[in-house]
Design an enzyme around this catalytic site. Structure first.
Site, PDB file in Angstrom:
ATOM      1  CB  SER A 193      -1.259   0.045   1.363  1.00 30.39           C
ATOM      2  OG  SER A 193      -1.772   1.312   1.109  1.00 30.39           O
ATOM      3  CB  SER A 194       0.665   4.597  -0.582  1.00 29.20           C
ATOM      4  OG  SER A 194       1.466   5.955  -0.063  1.00 29.20           O
ATOM      5  CE  LYS A 197       0.395   1.485  -3.975  1.00 29.50           C
ATOM      6  NZ  LYS A 197       0.644   0.253  -4.034  1.00 29.50           N
ATOM      7  CE1 TYR A 242       1.109   4.879  -5.746  1.00 29.43           C
ATOM      8  CE2 TYR A 242       1.054   5.960  -4.208  1.00 29.43           C
ATOM      9  CZ  TYR A 242       1.469   5.462  -4.458  1.00 29.43           C
ATOM     10  OH  TYR A 242       2.423   4.622  -3.775  1.00 29.43           O
TER      11      TYR A 242
END
Ligand code: NAP
Length: 250
Positions: free
Chosen positions: A140-141, A159, A155
């Site tokens: 993920s982030s 995630k 973006y």
């Protein structure tokens, strides 16, 4: 004998960056690693060579994700090399840097195709191949949980979707002892972040200032956390979101 000896792992986007760091670590821990790549076959072969050079076992498989039938093509290729799977790491992804008022529909569709649709269908087809007690890690982030970089909204949204996939699939696969977790890096030094980190004289220092630890992460820092989750020690951790941001969300 490593802690993953006898296991087979697939790491998507393992030709470069974080994926390569994860693939090399799992290889060192004894897993046989399927090193997936998109366009960069030479780099994927370098990852394979690095794993073999350290005494491990690996093979490369190239499939462009975000295209129709990508997941089926990936598993077809995988099945030619291996019989069953123990560890799946959905790592391959692309970024966006345009704010909502500048982002075109085509770019939105592309980032969702690569970062959400591809891992969804890779996981769908992995279910029959994963052995009981297996492991799934979705990369993920930290941006899924902070508005620190709002120009990356599309973006970050991908995630967030991936995190829901981790959470819900942990329930679906839990009865088989299969864990599913998201691992969320902060800013890590890879090709992806080169413009941010190296594109201006103060880029690195600005990035480091996001983290409580005052630094920029390396692929090995993410790989260490993934290595724990896929080891026996990670058997009771599932449906989790694991922060590897160096304290960037504090
Ligand atoms: N770097 C960071 O600061 C950071 C922070 C938070 C989260 N992340 C996440 O960590 C993961 C890895 O990031 P990274 O920085 O290591 O990225 P990277 O250096 O840009 O490498 C991306 C990898 O994904 C593959 N890939 C990209 N698009 C693909 C496609 N359409 N089809 C097949 N393969 C594709 C690339 O393969 P080829 O080169 O062979 O095409 C490459 O191996 C991603 O999920 C990213 O969102 C990164």
């Amino acid at each position: 004998m490593g802690v993953l000896t006898g296991r087979t792992a697939l790491v998507t986007g393992a030709s470069r960056g974080i994926g390569r760091g994860i693939a090399e670590r799992l290889g060192r821990d004894g897993a046989r690693v399927a090193v997936h790549y998109g366009r960069n076959e030479t780099a994927a072969k370098e990852t394979v060579a690095a794993i073999e050079g350290a005494g491990g076992s690996a093979f490369a498989l190239g499939v462009e994700l975000g295209t129709p039938g990508d997941a089926e093509a990936l598993w077809e290729e995988f099945d030619r090399h291996a019989d069953g799977l123990d560890i799946l790491v959905n790592n391959a992804a692309i970024g966006t840097t345009r704010p909502i008022d500048q982002l075109e529909e085509r770019e939105y569709d592309e980032v969702f195709a690569v970062n959400v649709k591809a891992p969804f269908f890779i996981l769908k087809h992995a279910m029959a191949r994963l052995r009981d007690g297996g492991r799934v890690v979705n990369i993920s982030s930290g941006l899924a949980r902070t508005a620190a970089m709002p120009d990356n909204v599309a973006y970050a949204m991908t995630k967030g979707a991936l995190d829901v996939l981790s959470r819900d699939l942990s329930k679906v696969l839990g009865h088989r002892g299969i864990t599913v977790n998201s691992v969320a890096p902060g800013i890590i030094d890879t090709d992806n972040t080169a413009p941010l980190l190296h594109g201006s004289p103060d880029g690195w220092a600005k990035a480091a200032a996001y983290s409580a630890l005052g630094g920029v992460g390396r692929p090995a820092e993410v790989a260490d956390v993934v290595a724990f989750l896929v080891s026996d020690g990670g058997r009771w951790t599932t449906g989790s979101w694991v922060d590897v941001t160096g304290g960037s969300l504090t």
